[in-house]
Write a protein that holds these residues in place. Structure first.
Motif, PDB file in Angstrom:
ATOM      1  N   SER A  21       0.848  -1.218   0.078  1.00 16.08           N
ATOM      2  CA  SER A  21       0.007  -0.017  -0.176  1.00 16.08           C
ATOM      3  C   SER A  21       0.673   1.255  -0.120  1.00 16.08           C
ATOM      4  O   SER A  21       2.004   1.161   0.263  1.00 16.08           O
ATOM      5  N   ILE A  22       0.159   2.458  -0.416  1.00 13.50           N
ATOM      6  CA  ILE A  22       1.056   3.568  -0.410  1.00 13.50           C
ATOM      7  C   ILE A  22       0.010   4.737   0.263  1.00 13.50           C
ATOM      8  O   ILE A  22      -0.885   4.898  -0.048  1.00 13.50           O
ATOM      9  N   ASN A  23       0.800   5.489   1.269  1.00 13.29           N
ATOM     10  CA  ASN A  23       0.351   6.363   1.930  1.00 13.29           C
ATOM     11  C   ASN A  23       0.374   7.720   1.220  1.00 13.29           C
ATOM     12  O   ASN A  23      -0.383   7.992   0.133  1.00 13.29           O
ATOM     13  N   ASN A  79      -4.247   5.857  -7.917  1.00  9.63           N
ATOM     14  CA  ASN A  79      -3.803   4.546  -6.991  1.00  9.63           C
ATOM     15  C   ASN A  79      -3.851   3.230  -7.610  1.00  9.63           C
ATOM     16  O   ASN A  79      -3.003   2.688  -7.281  1.00  9.63           O
ATOM     17  N   ASN A  84      -0.395   3.358  -9.031  1.00  4.97           N
ATOM     18  CA  ASN A  84       0.748   3.792  -8.122  1.00  4.97           C
ATOM     19  C   ASN A  84       1.467   4.965  -8.731  1.00  4.97           C
ATOM     20  O   ASN A  84       2.623   4.822  -8.447  1.00  4.97           O
ATOM     21  N   ARG A  93      -3.154  11.846  -7.968  1.00  4.86           N
ATOM     22  CA  ARG A  93      -2.813  10.675  -7.945  1.00  4.86           C
ATOM     23  C   ARG A  93      -3.606   9.613  -8.720  1.00  4.86           C
ATOM     24  O   ARG A  93      -4.849   9.690  -8.618  1.00  4.86           O
ATOM     25  N   THR A 104      -2.473  12.537   0.179  1.00  2.00           N
ATOM     26  CA  THR A 104      -2.643  11.381   0.850  1.00  2.00           C
ATOM     27  C   THR A 104      -3.323  10.207   0.050  1.00  2.00           C
ATOM     28  O   THR A 104      -4.003  10.704  -1.033  1.00  2.00           O
ATOM     29  N   SER A 105      -3.393   9.089   0.630  1.00  2.00           N
ATOM     30  CA  SER A 105      -4.187   8.061  -0.200  1.00  2.00           C
ATOM     31  C   SER A 105      -5.776   8.299  -0.282  1.00  2.00           C
ATOM     32  O   SER A 105      -6.157   7.876  -1.183  1.00  2.00           O
TER      33      SER A 105
END
Length: 119
Positions: A29-31, A72, A75, A70, A51-52
């Motif tokens: 996961s990416i915060n 998600n 990524n 972003r 942020t995510s």
């Protein structure tokens, strides 16, 4: 894990550029994902962070001109830079707080992409 940034270049004042940064590897996961920049002779500074959940924060110097976003699923973090000024000239680095398959979360940095704005 690697962060690969692209999209830098040379542009005239008032112009636009779009930076992209993709994270690859064993990612769980990416915060937060963000962009920093470092001009010659200056310290690295935060440009924008997201942020995510999509919350964003910008430095005062780029508010109203830059937009961070972003994807998600990919990524990937983007930085749309409009109305560029010569003082935006710097090496731009992407950063991401990533939890890997080891379950450890660390900050990762891309190698940087040069943005040069001519007057």
């Amino acid at each position: 894990v690697q962060l690969q940034a692209s999209g830098g270049g040379l542009v005239q004042a008032g112009g636009s550029l779009r930076l992209s940064c993709a994270a690859t590897g064993s990612i769980l996961s990416i915060n937060a994902m963000g962009w920093y920049r470092q001009a010659p002779g200056k310290q690295r500074e935060l440009v924008a962070v997201i942020t995510s959940g999509g919350s964003v924060n910008y430095s005062d110097s780029v508010k109203g001109r830059f937009t961070i976003s972003r994807d998600n699923a990919k990524n990937t973090v983007y930085l749309q830079m409009n109305r560029l000024k010569p003082e935006d000239t710097a090496v731009y680095y992407c950063n991401a707080h990533i939890k890997t398959m080891t379950l450890y979360a660390l900050d990762y940095w891309g190698k940087g992409t040069q943005v040069t704005v001519s007057s």
